[in-house]
Design a protein around this motif. Structure first.
Motif, PDB file in Angstrom:
ATOM      1  N   PHE A 140       4.413  -7.599   1.211  1.00 55.03           N
ATOM      2  CA  PHE A 140       4.561  -6.883  -0.054  1.00 55.03           C
ATOM      3  C   PHE A 140       3.165  -6.654  -0.641  1.00 55.03           C
ATOM      4  O   PHE A 140       2.381  -7.588  -0.765  1.00 55.03           O
ATOM      5  CB  PHE A 140       5.414  -7.686  -1.038  1.00 55.03           C
ATOM      6  CG  PHE A 140       6.835  -7.889  -0.576  1.00 55.03           C
ATOM      7  CD1 PHE A 140       7.634  -6.816  -0.243  1.00 55.03           C
ATOM      8  CD2 PHE A 140       7.364  -9.168  -0.459  1.00 55.03           C
ATOM      9  CE1 PHE A 140       8.943  -7.002   0.189  1.00 55.03           C
ATOM     10  CE2 PHE A 140       8.669  -9.368  -0.032  1.00 55.03           C
ATOM     11  CZ  PHE A 140       9.461  -8.281   0.295  1.00 55.03           C
ATOM     12  N   THR A 141       2.881  -5.420  -0.984  1.00 53.51           N
ATOM     13  CA  THR A 141       1.555  -5.086  -1.494  1.00 53.51           C
ATOM     14  C   THR A 141       1.606  -4.717  -2.983  1.00 53.51           C
ATOM     15  O   THR A 141       2.643  -4.272  -3.491  1.00 53.51           O
ATOM     16  CB  THR A 141       0.946  -3.911  -0.703  1.00 53.51           C
ATOM     17  OG1 THR A 141       1.804  -2.763  -0.811  1.00 53.51           O
ATOM     18  CG2 THR A 141       0.790  -4.279   0.772  1.00 53.51           C
ATOM     19  N   ALA A 149       3.407  -2.134  -5.014  1.00 55.27           N
ATOM     20  CA  ALA A 149       3.148  -0.856  -4.352  1.00 55.27           C
ATOM     21  C   ALA A 149       4.279  -0.428  -3.423  1.00 55.27           C
ATOM     22  O   ALA A 149       4.484   0.771  -3.225  1.00 55.27           O
ATOM     23  CB  ALA A 149       1.846  -0.933  -3.555  1.00 55.27           C
ATOM     24  N   ASN A 150       5.023  -1.392  -2.874  1.00 58.97           N
ATOM     25  CA  ASN A 150       5.986  -0.985  -1.842  1.00 58.97           C
ATOM     26  C   ASN A 150       7.348  -1.651  -1.958  1.00 58.97           C
ATOM     27  O   ASN A 150       8.106  -1.672  -1.004  1.00 58.97           O
ATOM     28  CB  ASN A 150       5.396  -1.229  -0.447  1.00 58.97           C
ATOM     29  CG  ASN A 150       5.185  -2.709  -0.150  1.00 58.97           C
ATOM     30  OD1 ASN A 150       5.071  -3.521  -1.063  1.00 58.97           O
ATOM     31  ND2 ASN A 150       5.115  -3.041   1.130  1.00 58.97           N
ATOM     32  N   TYR A 151       7.676  -2.230  -3.160  1.00 58.76           N
ATOM     33  CA  TYR A 151       9.034  -2.761  -3.327  1.00 58.76           C
ATOM     34  C   TYR A 151       9.356  -2.932  -4.806  1.00 58.76           C
ATOM     35  O   TYR A 151       8.474  -2.897  -5.669  1.00 58.76           O
ATOM     36  CB  TYR A 151       9.183  -4.087  -2.580  1.00 58.76           C
ATOM     37  CG  TYR A 151       8.649  -5.314  -3.311  1.00 58.76           C
ATOM     38  CD1 TYR A 151       9.536  -6.265  -3.830  1.00 58.76           C
ATOM     39  CD2 TYR A 151       7.282  -5.508  -3.478  1.00 58.76           C
ATOM     40  CE1 TYR A 151       9.062  -7.395  -4.486  1.00 58.76           C
ATOM     41  CE2 TYR A 151       6.806  -6.634  -4.130  1.00 58.76           C
ATOM     42  CZ  TYR A 151       7.696  -7.574  -4.638  1.00 58.76           C
ATOM     43  OH  TYR A 151       7.231  -8.676  -5.287  1.00 58.76           O
ATOM     44  N   LEU A 165       5.332  -1.986   6.264  1.00 57.63           N
ATOM     45  CA  LEU A 165       4.253  -1.006   6.261  1.00 57.63           C
ATOM     46  C   LEU A 165       3.651  -0.885   7.653  1.00 57.63           C
ATOM     47  O   LEU A 165       3.586  -1.866   8.402  1.00 57.63           O
ATOM     48  CB  LEU A 165       3.149  -1.434   5.293  1.00 57.63           C
ATOM     49  CG  LEU A 165       3.433  -1.388   3.799  1.00 57.63           C
ATOM     50  CD1 LEU A 165       2.294  -2.053   3.048  1.00 57.63           C
ATOM     51  CD2 LEU A 165       3.599   0.049   3.337  1.00 57.63           C
TER      52      LEU A 165
END
Length: 384
Positions: A140-141, A149-151, A165
């Motif tokens: 997770f970023t 950023a991504n969740y 990713l």
């Protein structure tokens, strides 16, 4: 269609001293990717470096293949601020763009396999202009402002439900000559992705990175082992046939001591159909004469990259690495010890190889270790 590999190496290293030449699982780091490139679908592999020691090593070591060539790069392309693209374009000019496909390979990516290289090359047959290797990571970023950023933090996905990713791992980049000349970049236009295992994301920038990558490589090699009937045995010399010591005369000549019982053990082993080969890093006339006396025909002297030569042997002889036993004693034998079907070491071998060998013999080198190994193989093969 001419497909070439390109491995840029710089003499200097800021994070780890002599990184490219330092032994990773007993082999110089750069030889991990070079060895795989040799056995890939590439037609030629160039090592481009400002290090004359590496050039000399390659000229001496890979005489068994016409696929590898080392070239001296300019000081400008080897500078701290010079880009890889600068070196690529300089090199392309040097060989007059004599290629159709250009494959950039990074020496600091020892997880690269020939299958990864071939997969990238094959993508160009599917109307792609270039391809690169990536890793699918389930991390997770976050942005610096504290937002994900991504969740969605209120609906945190399970790993198995999360696509993750795709992250560039810096291992393999392939491009057509036309795309390279037009963009002057390692990848451009219509780009394909090739996935590699998640461990290949590890970068070697510190001593801790080195330790982690080395252990992962050892584990990878061991997991591929599937012991089978032993049809071939490969032996090191110093520290295996001998006790590892050398006696010098006042004139500078040296002598080695060999155990006659070891020679008899190998003779008996051959009577059971096991082929005997010798592979040593030393270039010794004494060794050559002793092996001639023992009637061992396959003797390889002056070998520094023992694993690549092993790969060449099993390919040419159409045998499986799982049918090979290896007897060595020191760190330069380590990759072979971790890779063959059965690995054996004398009782007085170095700790690092004893830690990873399948069998630690009760006898010392030069004092019956080979004879004991021969007896083990004869008894082991009875089950087949």
């Amino acid at each position: 269609m001419k497909k070439i590999g390109f491995i840029p190496l710089r003499k200097g290293s800021k994070g780890i001293l002599n990184k490219n030449k330092r032994k990773m699982v007993g082999r110089p780091l750069f030889t991990w990717v070079l060895g795989e490139a040799i056995f890939s679908d590439l037609d030629k592999v160039y090592v481009y470096t400002d290090d004359q020691d590496i050039i000399d090593f390659i000229h001496k070591e890979y005489h068994w293949t016409n696929k590898v060539k080392a070239l001296l790069r300019s000081k400008e392309s080897a500078g701290d601020t010079s880009s890889t693209e600068f070196a690529m374009l300089e090199f392309a000019e040097t060989i007059n763009h004599d290629f159709d496909v250009f494959c950039l390979l990074q020496a600091t990516s020892p997880f690269t396999k020939r299958e990864n290289i071939n997969a990238c090359l094959n993508k160009l047959d599917d109307n792609y202009d270039s391809a690169l290797t990536v890793v699918n990571t389930h991390r997770f970023t976050w942005y610096e402002d504290g937002t994900p950023a991504n969740y969605n933090i209120n609906n945190r996905p399970r790993r198995q439900d999360f696509d993750g990713l795709l992250i560039e791992n810096g291992a393999v980049y392939v491009t057509t000559k036309e795309a390279l000349q037009e963009s002057k970049n390692r990848i451009s236009n219509n780009i394909a992705l090739v996935k590699m295992p998640e461990e290949s994301l590890h970068e070697i920038d510190s001593e801790n990175d080195w330790i982690i990558v080395e252990q992962l490589l050892i584990q990878r090699q061991k997991l591929q082992k599937k012991p089978n009937k032993i049809t071939h045995i490969i032996l090191d010399v110093d520290g295996v046939f001998t006790d590892g010591t050398i006696s010098y005369t006042k004139d500078g000549e040296h002598t080695k001591n060999f155990d006659m019982r070891d020679g008899m053990g190998l003779e008996i082993l051959r009577q059971f159909g096991v082929k005997v080969m010798v592979m040593t890093s030393e270039q010794s006339e004494l060794v050559a004469k002793r092996m001639q006396k023992l009637k061992i025909e396959n003797v390889f002297l002056g070998v520094k990259d023992k694993y690549s030569l092993l790969q060449n042997i099993i390919q040419k002889k159409s045998i499986s690495i799982n049918n090979v036993a290896y007897l060595g004693d020191d760190v330069n034998d380590l990759t072979n010890i971790c890779s063959v079907g059965w690995s054996l070491v004398p009782n007085n071998a170095t700790d690092i190889v004893k830690q990873h060998a399948d069998i630690v013999l009760s006898k010392n080198s030069g004092a019956g270790a080979i004879r004991e190994a021969c007896e083990f193989i004869i008894n082991y093969n009875k089950r087949f």
